[in-house]
Enzyme design. Structure first.
Site, PDB file in Angstrom:
ATOM      1  N   GLY A 157     -15.929   1.477   9.222  1.00  0.00           N
ATOM      2  CA  GLY A 157     -16.422   1.287  10.598  1.00  0.00           C
ATOM      3  C   GLY A 157     -17.780   1.897  10.881  1.00  0.00           C
ATOM      4  O   GLY A 157     -18.680   1.232  11.408  1.00  0.00           O
TER       5      GLY A 157
ATOM      6  N   ARG B  86       0.858  -1.181   0.000  1.00  0.00           N
ATOM      7  CA  ARG B  86       0.000   0.000   0.000  1.00  0.00           C
ATOM      8  C   ARG B  86       0.904   1.245   0.000  1.00  0.00           C
ATOM      9  O   ARG B  86       1.805   1.365   0.839  1.00  0.00           O
ATOM     10  CB  ARG B  86      -0.864   0.007   1.254  1.00  0.00           C
TER      11      ARG B  86
ATOM     12  N   ARG C  94     -10.653  14.962  12.369  1.00  0.00           N
ATOM     13  CA  ARG C  94     -10.242  15.961  11.359  1.00  0.00           C
ATOM     14  C   ARG C  94     -11.393  16.882  10.999  1.00  0.00           C
ATOM     15  O   ARG C  94     -12.549  16.453  10.965  1.00  0.00           O
ATOM     16  CB  ARG C  94      -9.756  15.267  10.080  1.00  0.00           C
TER      17      ARG C  94
ATOM     18  N   ARG D 265     -19.763   4.996  18.868  1.00  0.00           N
ATOM     19  CA  ARG D 265     -20.429   4.225  19.932  1.00  0.00           C
ATOM     20  C   ARG D 265     -20.533   5.051  21.207  1.00  0.00           C
ATOM     21  O   ARG D 265     -21.599   5.122  21.830  1.00  0.00           O
ATOM     22  CB  ARG D 265     -19.681   2.914  20.187  1.00  0.00           C
TER      23      ARG D 265
ATOM     24  N   ASN E 288     -12.880   6.276  10.805  1.00  0.00           N
ATOM     25  CA  ASN E 288     -12.308   7.409  11.531  1.00  0.00           C
ATOM     26  C   ASN E 288     -11.986   8.515  10.537  1.00  0.00           C
ATOM     27  O   ASN E 288     -12.240   9.681  10.775  1.00  0.00           O
ATOM     28  CB  ASN E 288     -11.046   6.953  12.259  1.00  0.00           C
TER      29      ASN E 288
ATOM     30  N   HIS F 157      -8.382   6.833   0.120  1.00  0.00           N
ATOM     31  CA  HIS F 157      -9.273   5.666   0.293  1.00  0.00           C
ATOM     32  C   HIS F 157      -9.607   5.018  -1.046  1.00  0.00           C
ATOM     33  O   HIS F 157     -10.645   4.355  -1.185  1.00  0.00           O
ATOM     34  CB  HIS F 157     -10.616   6.058   0.962  1.00  0.00           C
TER      35      HIS F 157
ATOM     36  N   GLY G  55     -19.918   3.427   8.494  1.00  0.00           N
ATOM     37  CA  GLY G  55     -20.850   3.096   7.408  1.00  0.00           C
ATOM     38  C   GLY G  55     -21.406   1.694   7.525  1.00  0.00           C
ATOM     39  O   GLY G  55     -22.565   1.444   7.211  1.00  0.00           O
TER      40      GLY G  55
ATOM     41  N   ASN H 217     -21.635  -0.091  10.375  1.00  0.00           N
ATOM     42  CA  ASN H 217     -22.225  -0.437  11.675  1.00  0.00           C
ATOM     43  C   ASN H 217     -23.265   0.522  12.225  1.00  0.00           C
ATOM     44  O   ASN H 217     -24.010   0.155  13.131  1.00  0.00           O
ATOM     45  CB  ASN H 217     -21.109  -0.535  12.733  1.00  0.00           C
TER      46      ASN H 217
ATOM     47  N   HIS I 131     -17.261   6.118   2.293  1.00  0.00           N
ATOM     48  CA  HIS I 131     -16.341   5.433   3.214  1.00  0.00           C
ATOM     49  C   HIS I 131     -16.328   6.257   4.499  1.00  0.00           C
ATOM     50  O   HIS I 131     -15.736   7.339   4.565  1.00  0.00           O
ATOM     51  CB  HIS I 131     -14.936   5.352   2.593  1.00  0.00           C
ATOM     52  N   LEU I 132     -17.013   5.741   5.526  1.00  0.00           N
ATOM     53  CA  LEU I 132     -17.135   6.478   6.788  1.00  0.00           C
ATOM     54  C   LEU I 132     -16.487   5.667   7.898  1.00  0.00           C
ATOM     55  O   LEU I 132     -17.079   4.714   8.419  1.00  0.00           O
ATOM     56  CB  LEU I 132     -18.619   6.735   7.103  1.00  0.00           C
TER      57      LEU I 132
ATOM     58  N   GLU J 118      -9.722  -3.441   1.976  1.00  0.00           N
ATOM     59  CA  GLU J 118      -8.674  -2.765   1.201  1.00  0.00           C
ATOM     60  C   GLU J 118      -7.517  -3.706   0.877  1.00  0.00           C
ATOM     61  O   GLU J 118      -6.948  -3.653  -0.209  1.00  0.00           O
ATOM     62  CB  GLU J 118      -8.191  -1.529   1.974  1.00  0.00           C
TER      63      GLU J 118
END
Ligand code: ADP
Length: 420
Positions: free
Chosen positions: A352, A113, A263, A306, A233, A202, A354, A356, A230-231, A407
C-alpha cells in the site's frame, strides 16, 4: 530407483499438468479471504472476504472479475462458522448470477496461506496429516494465525474433498537465511529449546516481487540481488542475494523491524520490563500497545499515510515527525542491506505505501547517491499503476522499481509449481 511420489499422486487425483482453476484461501480468526484464479491465463476470476464470522451480522464482499469492470456484491447475513463461510463462498462462485464456474468440480486445487511454518517448511507443501500436525506444532509461535489457518485447511478439506491442498507459508522464503542472520544473541539454548529465532514474514510478497524484478531486469532470478521493501500497514524489508533471502527485518514475530502503521518495529527490549514496572499495565495490555497503538499511530494518531500527509500539510509537527521517523528507519535498512549484499541490482517498493506514496519513497532514498541510488522526481510521481514502473534516473547505478505485490497469485503459482 523409487518412483516420484507425484506419479501416484497424479493417478489418484487426476492431476496431469492441467491444473486450471486454483482457489486461494486465507483463513483468519473471524474472516475468510478467497480468490479463484484461472492459471491458464494467470487471471483472477473472482475473490472476496467473509468477515465477522460467528457474529450476528457477518459481512460478505464478493467481486467478479469478468467483463470490462469488476462487479462487486456486498451482503450482510449471519455466517456462524468457517465451514458455513466456505459453503457460502462456493455457492457464490457457482451461482448463475454471481458465479464464475459451473460447479465445484471446476476447482482443481486449493492453496492455503499459512503464517508460520517454522523451520519445518522451507517451501510450499502438499497437505497431509503430518503437515497439519507440523502446522499445529507451530501454533505457539503464531497463536493468532496458525490455528485459524488450520481451521481453513480442515474445513476446505471436508468441502473440496480429494482435490490437492497446498500450504504456502509466509515464513518459507526466509528459511534460506544463514544462522548469523536469524539468531538472536540470547543463550543458544533458547533457540534449541524454545525455537527463539528470526523467522521473517511477508515471504510470498517478497518472493513475488523478487521474481518480477528479475524478469524486468532481464536477469535470471538466481543471479539477481535486490532489496525488497514491503511497506503496507505491516512493513518488512528483505535482502535477496542470488534470488534467496539472506536477511529480513521482521523477527520471531511481525512486531520487529521498521516501525509500521500501528506496530513499534525495533526497540530496546529493556523498555518492556521498565514499562511493566512504571505503568501498571499487564503483559497482555502492553502487548496490545506495542502491536496496535504504536508505530505511526503512536507518534501522530493515524496509521494511514494519506491522513498523515494531510495533517503534515496542515502544519502538524507530529505528522511531520512520524513521516521523518518512518522514512529514516527505511533508509537505515536500505543501508544495512546494501552492506549485507555488497552488490545490489535493484530496490523494489511494494504494498500500500510502497506502491502509492511518492514522498516516503523519495525520503527513504534521499541522499543515497553515494550508494548509486538516484530517484527521478518526475517518474516517482506516478502513483496509481497496476503495472510495475521504475523511478530511477538514467544515471542511477542501482535501479529502483515500484512493483505491485500479489500474494494470492504467488500462492497460486506455488501450487502450480508444486503440482504441475
Ligand atoms: P496491509 O498491510 O493491511 O495489507 P496495505 O499493503 O494494503 O496494508 O497498505 C495499507 C496502507 O497503505 C494504508 O494504511 C496507507 O497508509 C497506505 N496507502 C494506501 N493507499 C495509499 C495512497 N494512495 N497513498 C499513500 N498511502 C497509501
Amino acid at each position: 530407483m523409487g518412483l516420484n511420489p507425484f506419479f501416484y499422486f497424479n493417478l489418484l487425483f487426476n492431476v496431469t499438468g492441467d491444473l486450471m482453476n486454483i482457489l486461494v484461501i486465507n483463513a483468519g480468526s473471524s474472516s475468510l479471504k478467497y480468490k479463484l484464479f484461472d492459471m491458464k491465463q494467470s487471471l483472477v476470476m473472482a475473490g472476496g472476504v467473509v468477515e465477522r464470522i460467528g457474529e450476528a451480522a457477518s459481512l460478505i464482499s464478493h467481486t467478479v472479475y469478468q467483463g470490462d469492470l469488476p462487479r462487486k456484491i456486498k451482503l450482510a447475513e449471519p455466517v456462524k462458522t468457517h465451514e458455513a463461510a466456505m459453503h457460502r463462498v462456493v455457492s457464490l462462485l457457482i451461482d448463475p448470477e454471481t458465479g464464475v464456474i459451473e460447479d465445484m468440480s471446476h476447482i482443481d486445487a486449493v492453496g492455503h496461506r499459512v503464517v508460520q511454518g517454522g523451520e519445518a517448511f522451507g517451501q510450499s507443501i502438499l497437505i497431509d496429516d503430518r503437515v497439519k500436525q507440523a502446522i499445529e506444532d507451530n501454533n505457539p509461535l503464531a497463536p493468532l494465525h496458525n490455528p485459524a489457518n488450520l481451521t481453513g485447511i480442515e474445513v476446505a478439506g471436508r468441502i473440496f474433498g480429494r482435490v490437492p491442498h497446498v500450504a504456502v507459508f509466509d515464513t518459507e522464503f526466509h528459511q534460506t537465511m544463514p544462522e548469523k542472520a536469524f539468531l538472536y544473541a540470547l543463550p543458544y539454548s533458547f533457540y534449541e529449546t524454545h525455537r527463539i529465532r528470526r523467522y521473517g514474514f511477508h515471504g510470498t510478497s517478497h518472493k513475488y516481487v523478487s521474481t518480477q524484478a528479475a524478469r524486468l531486469l532481464g536477469k535470471p532470478i538466481e543471479a539477481t540481488n535486490l532489496i525488497s521493501l514491503h511497506l503496507g500497514n505491516g512493513c518488512s524489508v528483505c535482502a535477496v542475494k542470488d534470488g534467496a533471502c539472506i536477511d529480513t527485518s521482521m523477527g520471531m514475530t511481525p512486531l520487529a523491524g521498521v516501525m509500521m502503521g500501528t506496530r513499534t518495529g525495533d526497540m530496546d527490549p529493556a523498555i518492556i520490563g521498565y514499562l511493566l514496572e512504571q505503568t501498571g499495565l499487564d503483559i497482555t495490555e502492553l502487548d496490545a500497545v506495542l502491536n496496535k497503538k504504536s508505530g505511526l499511530k503512536g507518534i501522530c494518531g493515524s496509521n494511514d499515510l494519506r491522513d498523515i500527509h494531510e495533517q503534515a500539510a496542515g502544519g502538524s509537527r507530529r505528522a511531520v515527525l512520524a513521516l521523518d521517523m518512518f522514512s529514516y528507519q527505511i533508509k537505515k535498512y536500505i543501508g544495512a542491506y546494501m552492506a549485507a549484499l555488497g552488490d545490489v541490482d535493484t530496490l523494489v517498493f511494494t504494498a500500500g505505501v510502497g506502491e502509492n506514496d511518492e514522498i516516503v519513497r523519495l525520503k527513504a532514498c534521499e541522499n543515497l547517491s553515494v550508494f548509486g541510488i538516484d530517484i527521478d522526481l518526475e517518474k516517482n510521481k506516478v502513483i496509481r499503476s497496476a503495472d510495475p514502473f521504475h523511478i530511477h534516473t538514467p544515471g542511477s547505478r542501482i535501479q529502483v522499481w515500484v512493483i505491485p505485490t500479489n500474494e494470492e497469485l504467488q500462492i497460486a503459482n506455488d501450487v502450480v509449481e508444486l503440482l504441475g
